[in-house]
Design a protein around this motif. Sequence first.
Motif, PDB file in Angstrom:
ATOM      1  N   VAL A 134       0.835  -1.198   0.000  1.00 19.63           N
ATOM      2  CA  VAL A 134       0.000   0.000   0.000  1.00 19.63           C
ATOM      3  C   VAL A 134       0.874   1.253   0.000  1.00 19.63           C
ATOM      4  CG1 VAL A 134      -1.707   1.323   1.286  1.00 19.63           C
ATOM      5  CG2 VAL A 134      -1.941  -1.150   1.121  1.00 19.63           C
ATOM      6  N   ARG A 135       1.939   1.252   0.817  1.00 20.53           N
ATOM      7  CA  ARG A 135       2.859   2.393   0.841  1.00 20.53           C
ATOM      8  C   ARG A 135       3.539   2.574  -0.510  1.00 20.53           C
ATOM      9  NH1 ARG A 135       6.143   2.151   6.633  1.00 20.53           N
ATOM     10  NH2 ARG A 135       4.300   2.319   8.002  1.00 20.53           N
ATOM     11  N   THR A 136       3.921   1.442  -1.115  1.00 23.49           N
ATOM     12  CA  THR A 136       4.564   1.514  -2.429  1.00 23.49           C
ATOM     13  C   THR A 136       3.612   2.100  -3.461  1.00 23.49           C
ATOM     14  OG1 THR A 136       5.904  -0.428  -1.908  1.00 23.49           O
ATOM     15  CG2 THR A 136       5.721   0.176  -4.225  1.00 23.49           C
ATOM     16  N   LEU A 137       2.366   1.638  -3.444  1.00 13.43           N
ATOM     17  CA  LEU A 137       1.356   2.145  -4.373  1.00 13.43           C
ATOM     18  C   LEU A 137       1.168   3.645  -4.200  1.00 13.43           C
ATOM     19  CD1 LEU A 137      -0.917   1.679  -6.443  1.00 13.43           C
ATOM     20  CD2 LEU A 137      -2.428   1.131  -4.517  1.00 13.43           C
ATOM     21  N   SER A 138       1.021   4.088  -2.954  1.00 11.71           N
ATOM     22  CA  SER A 138       0.838   5.511  -2.662  1.00 11.71           C
ATOM     23  C   SER A 138       2.039   6.329  -3.125  1.00 11.71           C
ATOM     24  CB  SER A 138       0.610   5.706  -1.164  1.00 11.71           C
ATOM     25  OG  SER A 138       0.465   7.071  -0.851  1.00 11.71           O
ATOM     26  N   ALA A 139       3.241   5.844  -2.828  1.00 11.86           N
ATOM     27  CA  ALA A 139       4.460   6.572  -3.197  1.00 11.86           C
ATOM     28  C   ALA A 139       4.604   6.693  -4.706  1.00 11.86           C
ATOM     29  CB  ALA A 139       5.671   5.866  -2.603  1.00 11.86           C
ATOM     30  N   ARG A 140       4.292   5.615  -5.427  1.00  9.33           N
ATOM     31  CA  ARG A 140       4.425   5.645  -6.888  1.00  9.33           C
ATOM     32  C   ARG A 140       3.474   6.679  -7.497  1.00  9.33           C
ATOM     33  NH1 ARG A 140       6.695   0.487  -8.207  1.00  9.33           N
ATOM     34  NH2 ARG A 140       8.452   0.347  -6.746  1.00  9.33           N
ATOM     35  N   ILE A 141       2.264   6.753  -6.954  1.00  8.38           N
ATOM     36  CA  ILE A 141       1.296   7.722  -7.480  1.00  8.38           C
ATOM     37  C   ILE A 141       1.753   9.149  -7.183  1.00  8.38           C
ATOM     38  CG2 ILE A 141      -1.083   8.560  -7.348  1.00  8.38           C
ATOM     39  CD1 ILE A 141      -1.928   5.716  -6.609  1.00  8.38           C
ATOM     40  N   TYR A 142       2.201   9.395  -5.937  1.00  6.54           N
ATOM     41  CA  TYR A 142       2.679  10.728  -5.563  1.00  6.54           C
ATOM     42  C   TYR A 142       3.818  11.180  -6.483  1.00  6.54           C
ATOM     43  CZ  TYR A 142       0.163  11.444  -1.136  1.00  6.54           C
ATOM     44  OH  TYR A 142      -0.794  11.669  -0.178  1.00  6.54           O
ATOM     45  N   VAL A 143       4.785  10.293  -6.700  1.00  7.22           N
ATOM     46  CA  VAL A 143       5.955  10.621  -7.528  1.00  7.22           C
ATOM     47  C   VAL A 143       5.528  10.892  -8.962  1.00  7.22           C
ATOM     48  CG1 VAL A 143       8.099   9.710  -8.502  1.00  7.22           C
ATOM     49  CG2 VAL A 143       7.605   9.387  -6.077  1.00  7.22           C
ATOM     50  N   ASP A 144       4.590  10.089  -9.462  1.00  7.20           N
ATOM     51  CA  ASP A 144       4.136  10.273 -10.841  1.00  7.20           C
ATOM     52  C   ASP A 144       3.430  11.624 -11.007  1.00  7.20           C
ATOM     53  OD1 ASP A 144       3.832   8.913 -13.499  1.00  7.20           O
ATOM     54  OD2 ASP A 144       1.718   9.331 -13.082  1.00  7.20           O
TER      55      ASP A 144
END
Length: 313
Positions: free
Chosen positions: A47-57
């Motif tokens: 979940v953290r990885t998913l959130s981080a990837r979206i934020y960075v994108d």
Amino acid sequence: MMNYSFLDLAKEVLERKNVPLSAEEMWEFAGQQGLWERLNSSGKTPVRTLSARIYVDIKNNENSCFTQVSKRPAKFYLKNKIAGLDQYEEKQEKAGDRHKFKERDLHILLSSFVRTDEHFKCLTKTIYHEVSKRGRSGKNKWLHPDIVGVHFPFESYTENTLKLFDMLKVNPYKLYSFEMKISVNLANLRECYFQSVSNSSWAHEGYLVALNISEEPEMMDELRRLNNAFGIGVIRLDAEHFMQSEILFSAKEKESLDWDTINRLVDDNRDFQHFLNDLMEDIKVGKVKSIYDEIYEDEEVAQIKCKEKGILP
């Protein structure tokens, strides 16, 4: 076949659900749809990885298909579907699923913030529209602010300095107007902003205040343009830590007040009349004796109350 990424998963989930979702909600729905197996990932905190990837994108990719529509909780949506977001929110609000609390439940958070914030240091009074005179339809639309505030200089200056202000005709007092909303996004921004413009002409500074303010770039650009053109400031409330509420855009201070509007407000609404009577009495005696809106002294107490009202989960 190309690898299926976290961003692919997020996009597919948002397309299927067709509503804004948090990273946790996306991940849960992805599991229900059997999308986990398509990811080539063995991380322990997906979940953290998913959130981080979206934020960075969103931050680094100007062509990102994602946009963040709320901060607490952080929810994301697809840019090409943002135009339909207002319809989704209206349906949720009508169904009673979106907010179990009212705008006025947020007043004490604002009152607590502006009491302690260095820019304001002001006391507030809620203006109840229900006690206003009933005029012709539309006559008094957007006349009344939700909350009014006053900064008294008694804590900042000595008695002699205040006397000097009076002799030099310098005004150390400041009046504020606040328009409260639960959420502001691109769909309702202009209406909310111009409501604030309309009911703040009488004050030195006017603010639009909301708990949830969309952070998508187009929204921020429009807020910046409106602020430059009309001078209304914007405050984002933080229900978890009210002292960390943010002034996103500062209001432009007016040197002169709109006395015609003040006169109309006094004639139309007894709450506003009482507010002016109280502040004039306090100025006369040189200290705060009147009763203003209640505030939170402690953030833990504020958090408990916000959870009871459904403002915090």
